[in-house]
Write a protein that holds these residues in place. Structure first.
Motif, PDB file in Angstrom:
ATOM      1  N   LYS B 279       1.104  -1.431   0.021  1.00 17.13           N
ATOM      2  CA  LYS B 279      -0.470  -0.223   0.141  1.00 17.13           C
ATOM      3  C   LYS B 279       0.857   1.483   0.203  1.00 17.13           C
ATOM      4  CE  LYS B 279      -2.118  -1.263   3.930  1.00 17.13           C
ATOM      5  NZ  LYS B 279      -2.086  -0.984   5.275  1.00 17.13           N
ATOM      6  N   THR B 280       0.410   1.904  -0.707  1.00 15.08           N
ATOM      7  CA  THR B 280       1.053   2.938  -1.010  1.00 15.08           C
ATOM      8  C   THR B 280       0.288   3.890  -0.028  1.00 15.08           C
ATOM      9  OG1 THR B 280       2.562   2.066  -3.125  1.00 15.08           O
ATOM     10  CG2 THR B 280       2.193   4.968  -2.511  1.00 15.08           C
ATOM     11  N   LEU B 281       1.369   4.923   0.519  1.00 19.44           N
ATOM     12  CA  LEU B 281       0.690   6.849   1.663  1.00 19.44           C
ATOM     13  C   LEU B 281       1.120   7.694   1.105  1.00 19.44           C
ATOM     14  CD1 LEU B 281       0.059   4.574   4.882  1.00 19.44           C
ATOM     15  CD2 LEU B 281      -1.747   5.020   2.385  1.00 19.44           C
ATOM     16  N   PHE B 282       0.253   8.969   0.739  1.00 21.46           N
ATOM     17  CA  PHE B 282       1.427   9.873   0.666  1.00 21.46           C
ATOM     18  C   PHE B 282       0.916  11.054   1.233  1.00 21.46           C
ATOM     19  CE2 PHE B 282       2.636   9.629  -3.914  1.00 21.46           C
ATOM     20  CZ  PHE B 282       1.194   8.746  -4.330  1.00 21.46           C
ATOM     21  N   ALA B 283       2.276  11.299   2.246  1.00 17.45           N
ATOM     22  CA  ALA B 283       2.393  12.463   3.067  1.00 17.45           C
ATOM     23  C   ALA B 283       3.362  13.402   2.925  1.00 17.45           C
ATOM     24  CB  ALA B 283       2.743  11.667   4.188  1.00 17.45           C
ATOM     25  N   GLU B 284       3.492  14.405   3.798  1.00 13.26           N
ATOM     26  CA  GLU B 284       3.885  15.627   3.847  1.00 13.26           C
ATOM     27  C   GLU B 284       4.695  16.273   5.552  1.00 13.26           C
ATOM     28  OE1 GLU B 284       4.362  19.341   0.316  1.00 13.26           O
ATOM     29  OE2 GLU B 284       2.389  19.014   1.450  1.00 13.26           O
ATOM     30  N   GLY B 285       5.723  16.219   4.918  1.00 17.41           N
ATOM     31  CA  GLY B 285       6.336  16.633   6.841  1.00 17.41           C
ATOM     32  C   GLY B 285       7.200  17.971   6.512  1.00 17.41           C
ATOM     33  N   ARG B 286       8.365  18.143   6.530  1.00 22.11           N
ATOM     34  CA  ARG B 286       8.670  19.806   6.503  1.00 22.11           C
ATOM     35  C   ARG B 286       9.266  19.973   5.103  1.00 22.11           C
ATOM     36  NH1 ARG B 286      10.500  20.344  12.602  1.00 22.11           N
ATOM     37  NH2 ARG B 286       8.603  20.379  13.247  1.00 22.11           N
ATOM     38  N   HIS B 287       9.699  18.763   4.061  1.00 28.16           N
ATOM     39  CA  HIS B 287      10.115  18.599   3.322  1.00 28.16           C
ATOM     40  C   HIS B 287       8.845  18.529   2.291  1.00 28.16           C
ATOM     41  CE1 HIS B 287      13.421  18.710   6.138  1.00 28.16           C
ATOM     42  NE2 HIS B 287      13.753  17.768   6.609  1.00 28.16           N
ATOM     43  N   GLY B 288       9.779  18.147   1.232  1.00 28.54           N
ATOM     44  CA  GLY B 288       8.770  18.120   0.362  1.00 28.54           C
ATOM     45  C   GLY B 288       7.841  16.706   0.263  1.00 28.54           C
ATOM     46  N   PRO B 289       6.375  16.592  -1.024  1.00 23.29           N
ATOM     47  CA  PRO B 289       5.876  15.227  -0.607  1.00 23.29           C
ATOM     48  C   PRO B 289       6.547  14.031  -0.593  1.00 23.29           C
ATOM     49  CG  PRO B 289       5.036  16.764  -2.219  1.00 23.29           C
ATOM     50  CD  PRO B 289       6.416  17.307  -1.697  1.00 23.29           C
ATOM     51  N   VAL B 290       6.114  12.703   0.361  1.00 25.75           N
ATOM     52  CA  VAL B 290       6.960  11.529   0.661  1.00 25.75           C
ATOM     53  C   VAL B 290       5.529  10.366   0.296  1.00 25.75           C
ATOM     54  CG1 VAL B 290       7.861   9.515   2.161  1.00 25.75           C
ATOM     55  CG2 VAL B 290       8.780  12.424   2.114  1.00 25.75           C
ATOM     56  N   ALA B 291       6.328   9.443  -0.871  1.00 22.39           N
ATOM     57  CA  ALA B 291       5.302   8.639  -0.925  1.00 22.39           C
ATOM     58  C   ALA B 291       6.396   7.401   0.205  1.00 22.39           C
ATOM     59  CB  ALA B 291       5.286   7.570  -2.398  1.00 22.39           C
ATOM     60  N   LEU B 292       5.197   6.181   1.193  1.00 19.31           N
ATOM     61  CA  LEU B 292       5.416   5.684   2.059  1.00 19.31           C
ATOM     62  C   LEU B 292       4.860   4.452   2.053  1.00 19.31           C
ATOM     63  CD1 LEU B 292       4.133   7.571   5.330  1.00 19.31           C
ATOM     64  CD2 LEU B 292       6.226   7.565   4.786  1.00 19.31           C
ATOM     65  N   VAL B 293       5.718   3.478   1.463  1.00 19.85           N
ATOM     66  CA  VAL B 293       5.276   2.259   1.123  1.00 19.85           C
ATOM     67  C   VAL B 293       5.315   0.981   2.249  1.00 19.85           C
ATOM     68  CG1 VAL B 293       5.239   0.769  -0.453  1.00 19.85           C
ATOM     69  CG2 VAL B 293       5.825   2.981  -1.376  1.00 19.85           C
ATOM     70  N   LEU B 294       4.179   0.190   1.823  1.00 25.40           N
ATOM     71  CA  LEU B 294       4.060  -0.750   3.598  1.00 25.40           C
ATOM     72  C   LEU B 294       3.449  -1.713   2.637  1.00 25.40           C
ATOM     73  CD1 LEU B 294       3.400   2.552   5.268  1.00 25.40           C
ATOM     74  CD2 LEU B 294       3.732   0.571   6.742  1.00 25.40           C
ATOM     75  N   ARG B 295       4.039  -2.757   3.134  1.00 23.45           N
ATOM     76  CA  ARG B 295       3.196  -3.917   3.013  1.00 23.45           C
ATOM     77  C   ARG B 295       1.527  -4.001   3.431  1.00 23.45           C
ATOM     78  NH1 ARG B 295       6.165  -9.711   5.738  1.00 23.45           N
ATOM     79  NH2 ARG B 295       4.514  -9.924   6.611  1.00 23.45           N
ATOM     80  N   GLY B 296       1.100  -4.997   2.251  1.00 22.64           N
ATOM     81  CA  GLY B 296      -0.554  -4.511   2.749  1.00 22.64           C
ATOM     82  C   GLY B 296      -1.026  -5.319   3.908  1.00 22.64           C
ATOM     83  N   ASP B 297      -0.826  -5.913   4.828  1.00 23.94           N
ATOM     84  CA  ASP B 297      -1.255  -6.539   5.667  1.00 23.94           C
ATOM     85  C   ASP B 297      -0.290  -5.895   6.878  1.00 23.94           C
ATOM     86  OD1 ASP B 297       1.309  -7.729   5.518  1.00 23.94           O
ATOM     87  OD2 ASP B 297       1.236  -9.050   6.545  1.00 23.94           O
ATOM     88  N   HIS B 298       0.509  -4.429   6.696  1.00 28.86           N
ATOM     89  CA  HIS B 298       0.921  -3.675   7.068  1.00 28.86           C
ATOM     90  C   HIS B 298       0.104  -2.455   7.748  1.00 28.86           C
ATOM     91  CE1 HIS B 298       4.931  -5.936   7.418  1.00 28.86           C
ATOM     92  NE2 HIS B 298       4.253  -6.875   8.273  1.00 28.86           N
TER      93      HIS B 298
END
Lengths: 572, 572
Positions: B279-298
């Motif tokens: 699964k891929t989640l898009f987030a942003e912190g203090r810098h630019g956008p980040v795609a966070l990739v996790l195993r589907g069951d996590h």
């Protein structure tokens, strides 16, 4: 507790912003520190005293059958709207909004909350009476907080509330609380007096204040040395005059009194004693304007005035502009003669009403009248008790001349009757199934204020002299020059262990400070019993003992120390 | 206490608005009543438990060298501005204005106030360390208060703060508090566990939470049955995978997945296990956008993500509109393949980073990719620990499969370091006269929450089963049909007197209720020891005794009752 590890920041200098001695000593003794106006942190030494006071209060309340609860500090506005106090309480009630924009108040008192609780739980006379109390932080947004914890915005209070099926039950609980309060203040070691008091913003019919007697007290108490009558001067009845009004003997005449706008000035200019003059104050209550006439040497009691039917419960003074409209002169030259009886009701204090040939303002600027007589120069007034009592006034019950003393109010008990139960609908069913409003009493003690009041009553030039029951520690133990003398260090440690083992709360001054500093700090913080361990005493097998209240120290035997201390307990 | 005179409004029905068992039982047992959302009054029975908890906390804190103080509930805004939390704390900080329109807050915690106090009193390393605490009412304006006193807006807390000259001193105090907390929760009779925890809004480096274990707990705890490692799953480290990434074996291909926008749906449609999808989640912190990739069951652990340098301390998820701009598809069909590396940083959880031939969204609506391989179809990602640990994960210290349990956080200790002393300027001079910021620790216990947590852990279908140390009363004494039997009434009175004389806190059910009601109420309120006085037993010279936790009752001899009870203490 070892002083070297204790947060006890004593001060040598008197803080400039502390006006009264308890505030000065609490700061100097490291008991409290100011956070913001009317907000104080209690440091370890100070909080120990608070806890000792709380414990005595709790024990006596429980012994008297009251049950301890804890209600929220934050209270919903709806309840205060139901009781009518949301609008009436004034700005001392700090109103707040939560994140959902709902209105709340920081609780200055809890009549609404407890009545709401009880109306939900009590249905039957069989569940009554109930007497509930809490010891809790209160907030009152005083406009001018001062005197440290004596008149703080945030403070610790014991507030109790009773719910009763009938007057007889309320009388019993009120009496039980009256007795419990006496036991509490006696156990706390305070010189106190219960006095009759006005009911003020809390409401109700009967109330007593409990005052710690101290010269610095904000309240003045009139008390009879013969029959025991005692009342706050705000309430104390001025006995009716025993003499009748003399027959008129002078002719009415107008005199110029340029620049004399006070009783003192008029009295001096005309060479007439103040008690042959009258002062006239214009006020308004629920009806029209009223002229209040008092003898020149007396002071108006606003509560008494407000209670007069002509004012109907409120007393607001008129400004100079309106006074001039009604009387025709500036306030410094007004009097009761010639007022339009259609527009102004004249009410005279009973002492003013029995004057003859008196002096008053002429209702023309810079003129007064002399030789004024009721019923000749102006209509007979309504006579009433309007004045503050003063020292020497006859007791209203036995006519012995009364004393006045000053006191600090630390407790207040009220018969509230049905004031809150009616507005909030707290009712019960009697044995016949009929519904009645519960009757209520309320019973307050200013826990944190007691700490300050105890100091006002118990101090000397060197510092505090705690009554044993609320002292932060029982014994101050001082080791002299222990850094240089291992023998002293060892002996002091042994005494510290022995006393703690025996159940004493000991503050052990184990600092490497000069003896002068150690003694000064011990006197300042005022622990009742002081033991000093030094080389000289150890040579003779003794410690130096001194009660905080004693002028001289004495030997305490190293062997038999506990027995010695037992004989000194209660001496201070 | 005689129950006939006690405010103990028990309820037969479970209140509809109470979701968890402690809230239900506290209402049913007449311990608390709701005043408004998140505001509860403690009734006499409930407040007794609070006081017992407070007493244990106070004794152990004092024994550990901490000193009790009391700071104001109302705190000036200036201090919160100095620390930077006036702006950062969020709406749980209830901001208020006094009558002079000055800003204040209702204290949710007291770091600012205590640091202000200490910076004014402490100058030298010789005055350190200091460990101060208070037991006080706190206010946090929770957006959704619930579960009764478990997550109330106003609550009783023990908050402590230590001030230290160096790390070694902070370590010693932290350790002493860790040990004291263990003693406190042990003495309270609770099954608890200390766990490593995140530091959250209070700040600092190291922290431990103390959890009362209960199925209903809001927090999940991962713990190792072998080496003792335990941590909140919010913090627990997921051990690095032991296996290397397999070699690619499949070709990349695009498949239609109409309407499949969740891992479960995609997994079912493509017949691929969830642990072969990402699964891929898009987030942003203090810098630019980040795609966070996790195993589907996590599941993503937001704290871990925020701590990654690519986010830099904050983690805000992007909305669907921005996701579509960056990835070209709606969030249900996005993946890491083909993202513009200039615009989006890809960070993969370590378990996702070792996958080969996996499934992910195609960045085209209603399509997924199969046979995806890092380094072939998309660049090698940054790998990091981003996920929540789950039951069976290897312990990060010894690789034993971990258990997960649920807990209720009742204590939390932090090493704050210099966070507050630096912003507020609380410094001391060392032996060489050099100035340093003090180091601080802070130590909290949720006093009122403990009451609820104890019930979550100790109850059955009939009601509460109090641990002896915090039970509101020691013994429930029931007189059966005393209205009909003078012998029973007399015997019960005698037992009541005998037990109180011996120091037991006794709740004597002297009501003229049916025995069934009496027994049900006793079970509901959960007093550890129950004694029943009835005619049948008196015939045989015994009372009926039952421990609240026992299945069966037994005879207690009328002669030798105290000795009998002594043998039963601690049994429950």
């Amino acid at each position: 507790m070892r002083l070297s590890q204790y947060l006890l920041p004593t001060l040598r200098e008197t803080p400039a912003d502390a006006e009264i001695v308890s505030h000065q000593l609490m700061l100097r003794a490291g008991m409290i520190r100011r956070l913001a106006a009317g907000l104080y942190s209690w440091l370890p030494l100070g909080y120990r005293v608070v806890q000792r006071v709380e414990q005595v209060v709790r024990e006596e309340m429980n012994a008297a059958g009251a049950q301890e609860v804890l209600m929220p500090v934050v209270q919903p506005a709806e309840l205060w709207e139901e009781s009518g106090r949301w609008d009436n309480f004034g700005p001392e009630l700090l109103r707040i909004k939560d994140r959902h924009d709902r209105d709340f108040a920081l609780g200055p008192t809890h009549e609404e909350v407890i009545t709401d609780l009880i109306r939900g739980e009590v249905r039957s006379y069989r569940q009554l009476p109930l007497n509930l109390y809490q010891i809790q932080t209160k907030f009152r947004d005083e406009i001018r907080p001062r005197f440290g914890v004596m008149r703080a915005r945030e403070f610790v209070m014991k507030d109790g509330y009773s719910f009763e099926a009938d007057e007889a039950s309320l009388d019993r609980t009120y009496e039980a609380m009256f007795e419990a309060y006496g036991r509490i203040f006696s156990r706390l070691g305070l010189d106190f007096r219960p006095v009759r008091a006005r009911t003020g913003a809390i409401g109700g019919s009967v109330s007593h204040e409990f005052h710690v007697l101290a010269e610095s007290g904000e309240d003045e108490i009139a008390s009879c040395p013969s029959c025991g009558y005692a009342a706050n001067v705000e309430l104390a009845e001025a006995a009716a005059p025993e003499t009748e009004r003399p027959a008129p003997g002078e002719e009415l005449r107008t005199v110029d009194t340029p620049g004399a706008y006070t009783i003192a000035a008029v009295s001096a200019m005309l060479d007439v004693p103040a008690d042959r003059t009258v002062k006239t104050l214009f006020a308004e209550g629920r009806h029209g304007p009223v002229a209040l006439v008092l003898r020149g040497d007396h002071e108006l009691n606003e509560d008494k005035a407000a209670a007069h039917p002509a004012l109907g419960g409120e007393c607001h003074f008129l400004d100079g502009h309106r006074v001039k409209q009604l009387a025709g002169a500036e306030p410094g030259s007004v009097g009761p003669v010639g007022l339009d009886v259609e527009k102004v009701t004249v009410v005279a204090d009973r002492e003013a009403a029995v004057l003859a040939d008196f002096v008053c303002g002429a209702n023309r600027d810079d003129q007064h009248l002399m030789g004024v007589n009721w019923n000749e120069n102006l209509p007979e007034p309504q006579a009433a008790d309007l004045r503050m009592v003063v020292k020497g006034d006859p007791c209203p019950e036995c006519r012995t001349p009364m004393d006045t003393t000053r006191g600090i109010e630390v407790g207040h008990i009220f018969k509230l009757g049905a004031k809150y139960s009616e507005s909030l609908g707290a009712t019960y069913l009697d044995a016949d199934g009929r519904e009645h409003p519960m009757l209520m009493g309320c019973y307050g003690i200013g826990v944190s204020r007691i700490v300050a009041a105890a100091i006002e009553q118990n101090h000397d030039d060197a510092g505090i002299r705690w009554p044993e029951a609320i002292a932060p520690f029982d014994v101050a133990l001082i080791a002299i020059n222990k850094k240089k003398s291992q023998r002293v260090a060892d002996a002091a440690e042994a005494v510290y262990a022995e006393l703690r083992e025996a159940g004493y709360e000991v503050l052990y001054d184990d600092r490497d400070e000069r003896p002068g500093i150690q003694f000064n700090d011990a006197d300042l913080i005022g622990i009742p019993h002081r033991l000093v361990v030094g080389d000289k005493g150890l040579d003779r097998g003794v410690y130096e003992y001194k009660a905080r209240t004693a002028a001289e120290s004495e030997d305490a035997p190293a062997d038999g120390l506990l027995e010695f201390l037992r004989t000194r307990a209660g001496d201070v």
